[in-house]
Design an enzyme around this catalytic site. Structure first.
Site, mmCIF file in Angstrom:
data_model
loop_
_atom_site.group_PDB
_atom_site.id
_atom_site.type_symbol
_atom_site.label_atom_id
_atom_site.label_comp_id
_atom_site.label_asym_id
_atom_site.label_seq_id
_atom_site.Cartn_x
_atom_site.Cartn_y
_atom_site.Cartn_z
ATOM 1 N N LYS A 52 27.393 10.654 -57.519
ATOM 2 C CA LYS A 52 27.565 11.968 -58.132
ATOM 3 C C LYS A 52 29.050 12.322 -58.208
ATOM 4 O O LYS A 52 29.544 12.800 -59.225
ATOM 5 C CB LYS A 52 26.804 13.040 -57.323
ATOM 6 N N GLN A 96 22.371 18.054 -50.790
ATOM 7 C CA GLN A 96 21.622 16.802 -50.938
ATOM 8 C C GLN A 96 20.386 16.806 -50.033
ATOM 9 O O GLN A 96 20.495 17.042 -48.823
ATOM 10 C CB GLN A 96 22.543 15.608 -50.598
ATOM 11 N N ASP A 119 20.777 22.225 -59.148
ATOM 12 C CA ASP A 119 19.538 21.451 -59.016
ATOM 13 C C ASP A 119 18.365 22.157 -59.691
ATOM 14 O O ASP A 119 17.316 21.554 -59.909
ATOM 15 C CB ASP A 119 19.203 21.251 -57.528
#
Ligand code: NAP
Length: 281
Positions: A52, A96, A119
């Protein structure tokens, strides 16, 4: 059969995003920023976060990774999120997953300012998506959606079957297809005859976590099949779709690896840029 090349599609999307970041920089004299919080030392999480960060740098985003040991207190993480919520240089925040057991995942998700929730997991974004309003969209289903649209730009009236109803994949995927005027059937572990449901589908999105569940004789000719699954098996990584069998029937199919996976990270970058753009209005 069209092999849907997710690597190529992701590279094209990153190239577009890179141009967009350069334009935003010249217009606003600043670039979107993505901050990732990584807790613990799980190898897959570390690899995801490294990828990422690399992709964010590649398109010119400001990128930062904040690392905590497994033993970090929930309070420390929540305080850091509050700090990032009020930091104007941070456009997107991602924690995460998975988290250590002593940290409440839902509390963490809800602590993130919905306007920085790259997200798309915050209940506010989930609600906005299901109401058809503008929102951050979970990266994996967004990637699937973009791949489907490349093959079939007009989805109106198509019958879509989504296999799996997770908050991460199945449910947001359903909303995206519904928004495109598909007739959507969402299936799950209690679905009675999954094969029969799939056989009626113009589009199948499989997000289950069962290796090669969707077989060749479940798929009608000319169906578009998107395989979200990533399953470790004795013969290596396979998807939720039996690739060899389904590729003989389908009109288009994503491989695993190299299909949906690369699009997920590219969509995270897209979400970060979109959060930045909404914050500048
Ligand atoms: P999940 O949370 O475990 O959900 C799995 C879903 O599949 C559940 O809704 C479950 O039904 C359903 N299911 C289980 N057995 C079934 C069966 N026999 N028939 C029909 N449905 C069944 O999984 P997830 O997080 O959505 O992940 C799914 C897969 O995608 C995994 O392989 C994961 O590794 C992969 N993944 C890939 C990416 C990517 O970037 N490519 C990203 C995320 C996840 P119930 O609700 O009834 O239990």
């Amino acid at each position: 059969m069209i092999l849907i090349d997710g690597k190529k599609a992701a590279a094209e999307l990153r190239a577009e995003l890179k141009e967009e970041v350069a334009e935003l920089k010249s217009k606003h004299n600043k670039v979107p920023g993505l901050t990732v919080i990584l807790i613990g030392d799980l190898t897959p999480s570390q690899i995801y976060v490294r990828n990422k960060e690399k992709s964010a740098n590649e398109v010119g985003l400001k990128s930062e990774v904040i690392k905590y040991p497994d033993s970090v207190e929930e309070k420390t993480v929540l305080e850091k999120i509050q700090e990032l919520n009020s930091d104007e240089t941070v456009s997107g925040i991602l924690v995460q997953l998975p988290l250590p057991k002593h940290i409440d995942k839902q509390k963490v998700i809800e602590a993130i300012d919905p306007s920085k929730d790259v997200d798309g997991f915050h209940p506010m974004n989930v609600g906005n998506l299901s109401s058809g309003y503008e929102s951050s969209i979970p990266c994996t289903p967004l990637g699937c959606y973009l791949l489907i649209k490349k093959i079939e730009p007009n989805l109106s009236g198509k019958k879509a079957v989504v296999v799996g109803r997770s908050n991460l994949n199945g449910k947001p995927m359903t909303q995206l297809l519904l928004k495109e005027n598909c007739t959507v059937i969402i299936t799950h572990s209690k679905t009675k005859d999954l094969k029969a449901e799939c056989l009626g589908a113009d589009i199948i999105v499989a997000a289950v976590g069962i290796p090669e569940l969707v077989r060749g004789d479940w798929v009608k000719k000319d169906a578009i099949v998107i395989d979200v699954g990533i399953n470790k098996t004795d013969k290596g990584i396979v998807g939720d779709v039996h690739f060899d069998e389904v590729s003989k029937n389908a009109k288009a199919l994503t491989p695993v690896p190299g299909g949906v996976g690369p699009m997920t990270i590219a969509c995270l970058l897209k979400n970060t840029i979109d959060c930045f753009k909404r914050s500048q209005i």
